[in-house]
Design an enzyme around this catalytic site. Structure first.
Site, PDB file in Angstrom:
ATOM      1  N   ILE B 166       0.599  -1.186  -0.305  1.00  0.00           N
ATOM      2  CA  ILE B 166      -0.059  -0.408  -0.079  1.00  0.00           C
ATOM      3  C   ILE B 166       0.878   1.371   0.217  1.00  0.00           C
ATOM      4  O   ILE B 166       1.270   1.834  -1.208  1.00  0.00           O
ATOM      5  CB  ILE B 166      -1.080  -0.044   0.951  1.00  0.00           C
ATOM      6  CG1 ILE B 166      -2.373  -1.191   1.118  1.00  0.00           C
ATOM      7  CG2 ILE B 166      -1.920   1.453   1.242  1.00  0.00           C
ATOM      8  CD1 ILE B 166      -2.725  -1.310   2.417  1.00  0.00           C
ATOM      9  N   SER B 185      10.477   2.391   7.680  1.00  0.00           N
ATOM     10  CA  SER B 185      10.100   0.935   7.789  1.00  0.00           C
ATOM     11  C   SER B 185      10.811   0.134   8.677  1.00  0.00           C
ATOM     12  O   SER B 185      11.775   0.756   9.391  1.00  0.00           O
ATOM     13  CB  SER B 185       9.634   0.835   6.854  1.00  0.00           C
ATOM     14  OG  SER B 185      10.849   0.494   5.883  1.00  0.00           O
ATOM     15  N   ARG B 186      10.506  -0.857   9.319  1.00  0.00           N
ATOM     16  CA  ARG B 186      11.330  -1.526   9.877  1.00  0.00           C
ATOM     17  C   ARG B 186      13.127  -2.077   9.433  1.00  0.00           C
ATOM     18  O   ARG B 186      14.110  -1.487   9.942  1.00  0.00           O
ATOM     19  CB  ARG B 186      11.105  -3.372  10.107  1.00  0.00           C
ATOM     20  CG  ARG B 186       9.988  -2.858  11.320  1.00  0.00           C
ATOM     21  CD  ARG B 186       9.221  -4.697  11.235  1.00  0.00           C
ATOM     22  NE  ARG B 186       8.271  -4.342  10.381  1.00  0.00           N
ATOM     23  CZ  ARG B 186       7.331  -5.767  10.103  1.00  0.00           C
ATOM     24  NH1 ARG B 186       7.198  -6.224  11.197  1.00  0.00           N
ATOM     25  NH2 ARG B 186       6.815  -5.680   9.107  1.00  0.00           N
ATOM     26  N   GLY B 242      -4.030   2.949   7.394  1.00  0.00           N
ATOM     27  CA  GLY B 242      -3.813   1.904   7.993  1.00  0.00           C
ATOM     28  C   GLY B 242      -4.848   1.670   8.983  1.00  0.00           C
ATOM     29  O   GLY B 242      -5.760   1.077   9.226  1.00  0.00           O
ATOM     30  N   ARG B 243      -4.132   1.665  10.773  1.00  0.00           N
ATOM     31  CA  ARG B 243      -4.444   1.397  11.735  1.00  0.00           C
ATOM     32  C   ARG B 243      -5.362   2.583  12.801  1.00  0.00           C
ATOM     33  O   ARG B 243      -4.139   2.969  12.597  1.00  0.00           O
ATOM     34  CB  ARG B 243      -4.402  -0.080  12.360  1.00  0.00           C
ATOM     35  CG  ARG B 243      -5.174  -1.119  11.454  1.00  0.00           C
ATOM     36  CD  ARG B 243      -6.347  -2.046  11.398  1.00  0.00           C
ATOM     37  NE  ARG B 243      -6.618  -3.142  10.740  1.00  0.00           N
ATOM     38  CZ  ARG B 243      -6.829  -3.366   9.465  1.00  0.00           C
ATOM     39  NH1 ARG B 243      -7.417  -1.826   9.278  1.00  0.00           N
ATOM     40  NH2 ARG B 243      -7.481  -4.050   9.422  1.00  0.00           N
ATOM     41  N   GLU B 272     -12.600   1.860  16.892  1.00  0.00           N
ATOM     42  CA  GLU B 272     -13.703   2.066  15.670  1.00  0.00           C
ATOM     43  C   GLU B 272     -14.886   0.645  16.439  1.00  0.00           C
ATOM     44  O   GLU B 272     -13.830  -0.526  17.427  1.00  0.00           O
ATOM     45  CB  GLU B 272     -12.989   0.741  14.474  1.00  0.00           C
ATOM     46  CG  GLU B 272     -12.980   2.315  13.659  1.00  0.00           C
ATOM     47  CD  GLU B 272     -11.985   1.995  12.545  1.00  0.00           C
ATOM     48  OE1 GLU B 272     -12.603   0.520  12.165  1.00  0.00           O
ATOM     49  OE2 GLU B 272     -11.303   2.522  11.795  1.00  0.00           O
ATOM     50  N   HIS B 290     -13.766   4.854   7.233  1.00  0.00           N
ATOM     51  CA  HIS B 290     -13.663   2.798   6.522  1.00  0.00           C
ATOM     52  C   HIS B 290     -14.094   2.627   5.695  1.00  0.00           C
ATOM     53  O   HIS B 290     -14.572   1.330   5.563  1.00  0.00           O
ATOM     54  CB  HIS B 290     -13.571   2.200   8.185  1.00  0.00           C
ATOM     55  CG  HIS B 290     -12.317   0.917   8.197  1.00  0.00           C
ATOM     56  ND1 HIS B 290     -12.479   0.763   8.720  1.00  0.00           N
ATOM     57  CD2 HIS B 290     -11.982   0.551   7.058  1.00  0.00           C
ATOM     58  CE1 HIS B 290     -10.753  -0.276   8.324  1.00  0.00           C
ATOM     59  NE2 HIS B 290     -10.546  -0.282   7.356  1.00  0.00           N
ATOM     60  N   ALA B 292     -11.599   2.947   3.084  1.00  0.00           N
ATOM     61  CA  ALA B 292     -10.713   2.835   2.251  1.00  0.00           C
ATOM     62  C   ALA B 292     -11.124   1.510   0.948  1.00  0.00           C
ATOM     63  O   ALA B 292     -10.317   1.837  -0.067  1.00  0.00           O
ATOM     64  CB  ALA B 292      -8.915   2.941   1.950  1.00  0.00           C
TER      65      ALA B 292
END
Lengths: 325, 325
Positions: B166, B185-186, B242-243, B272, B290, B292
């Site tokens: 994404i 990112s990681r 994302g979340r 949510e 929500h 997307a």
């Protein structure tokens, strides 16, 4: 008023309107010119011009109202019109040429912002961003409601009407979404790989979205008529960030209401400043109050460009963004 | 009910929830499986499962509620969980592994739609698309009003938090707008030319926009905290597709109200289905319920993928979109 002492030695610029951007221009670039501001005078415009603007060589104007012959008749020394718009339908180029008056316009200053807005309107129509925001904010309710499924942008066949600078910027953005790009313009662009259709009917027949990026001329007036909309079809979407009258607005409203096209995202309208009230209740329509150019950055950009054109003119240098009709 | 004759010879799939997409799945791909539908039964879930699902090998579930041990205890034959989401925070992988249960998930089915929505929310926040639509439709007035200037997207420095599928799709789109892309990112991605920041603080300090594209894990929970938001700064914009709980929502609301960040476009929320009402009155916030992933195309896509994963499982073939924790 406009005639005070200390600014008299600066080059003189007549301002009509004034354009929206004029306050930005004055504050960001002070002490560049002596501005004549008829709107601050008690005199009728005609009398102001014949009293104070007989030697005025440069004029700064907004996109509306049209610059007409009676005004030009009052300005015998005029040599330059600077307009702060990318569209130039308010100017009669035959007449200006006949009077020996050059034109500087917004050139490409707004192109990126307008292209960004075109994509924003398209995503909004397809994915119901505005409707979602309204839905959440008005119903004050938990999410995951009976919100309708929408249509995917990625992969769509996009038809660009008018592949100038703005149309090209729109195309470049939508390539990033995996869209397939086609276009219609007066002539095929030799360096462009997008599919070319020599008329807008074929373009509409072969596309799911039409994005109107062209200016308003006699040729483009009502170019998007009922027939084109029927060719685009019932899931088809129209985005207009060009000029309102490129679309037959009355027919578009009928097509939207009757489901003969799928939706529209409109930043411009045929009879501005009026927006037809019938559009207000349509869920498949996103409306924008002609704000595709209104960012901080573009206002500073057009103010700077207008100043640079005026400076070039008064220094007998070439204009930075001359409009060649 | 679920036990009728003709479908008994089809492979059996237990459905919990049911997921939103289940009606699409049933209608688009009929007669593929025999579905056990506990929500149509009068029995309590536990009793339904112990009565009818003792030999059930495959389970289809939505993203919520979490799949917990008491349910798994009722399903001794379970070998496969198919979830129709890209996020997998509702699954306990250690437990599933211990029980020998494989997982298939949405994989990349939603990536393009989610990325499209992220860009749509970003343009909306910067260019006030929803606010413009509301402005025109509610005030019923001519255009060119006192509508505020907005901020330009082209050229902005964008920070992607989580450069998976994404995040990469978002970056690809925003490159087309002339944006400069950085990411956190990681680990640094070897084949990616965007600037990498090993922590989100440096990313926020160096960007004007943060787009949250990562999943929710213990490491990402509240990763976007007050400190990160202050580093992003008063003109900074946060987009979250994302979340919800990746952001400390309470602190974000405080930062938005106090002008410590510039705006936000939010498709997901920490608790949510509740959306904090304080967000409803903020003009610099665009809210999305929500949605997307909710396009016709992605619903057909996830239904097809779920069916293909189930078919692969029952044919002893490799899963199409296994989740490897």
């Amino acid at each position: 008023m406009a005639m005070e002492g200390e600014s008299k030695e600066l080059p003189e610029v007549l301002v009509l309107g004034p354009p929206w951007v004029f306050s930005t221009l004055e504050s960001q670039f002070p002490n560049k010119f002596h501005y004549l501001k008829p709107w601050l005078s008690q005199l009728p415009l005609h009398q102001f011009l014949t009293s104070y603007a007989q030697s005025t060589q440069a004029l700064l104007i907004p996109v509306s109202p049209p610059l007409n012959s009676p005004i030009l008749d009052c300005l015998p020394s005029l040599k330059l019109v600077v307009t702060v718009s990318a569209g130039v339908e308010h100017l009669n180029f035959a007449e200006l040429r006949g009077r020996g008056i050059a034109v500087a316009y917004a050139g490409n200053v707004f192109s990126e912002d307008v292209a960004d807005m075109a994509v924003g309107l398209l995503i909004d129509v397809l994915r119901k961003v505005s409707a979602g925001d309204r839905f959440v904010k008005q119903r004050l309710q938990p999410i995951k409601p009976d919100f309708p499924l929408r249509s995917k942008l990625s992969g769509k066949q996009i038809g660009i009407v008018g592949l100038g600078k703005i149309g090209s910027e729109v195309a470049k953005r939508l390539e990033g979404f995996g869209c397939r790009i086609s276009y219609n313009s007066r002539t095929k662009k030799p360096l462009v790989s997008y599919s070319y259709y020599s008329n807008v009917h074929e373009l509409a027949t072969n596309c799911e979205v039409l994005i109107i990026c062209c200016g308003l001329t006699e040729e483009t007036h009502h170019m998007i008529n009922r027939e084109v909309m029927l060719e685009l079809g019932k899931d088809g979407v129209i985005i207009n960030i060009g000029r309102g009258a490129v679309i037959d607005e009355k027919e578009m409203i009928r097509c939207l209401i009757e489901g003969e096209i799928g939706g529209a995202g409109l930043d411009v309208f045929e009879f501005e400043p009026e927006i037809p009230k019938q559009l207000f209740t349509l869920d498949n329509v996103v409306l924008s109050p002609h704000t595709a150019v209104t960012t901080h950055e573009s206002f500073v950009g057009i103010a700077k460009l207008a100043v640079e054109n005026l400076e070039a003119f008064f220094s007998n240098k070439p204009l930075l963004s001359p409009y060649v009709a």
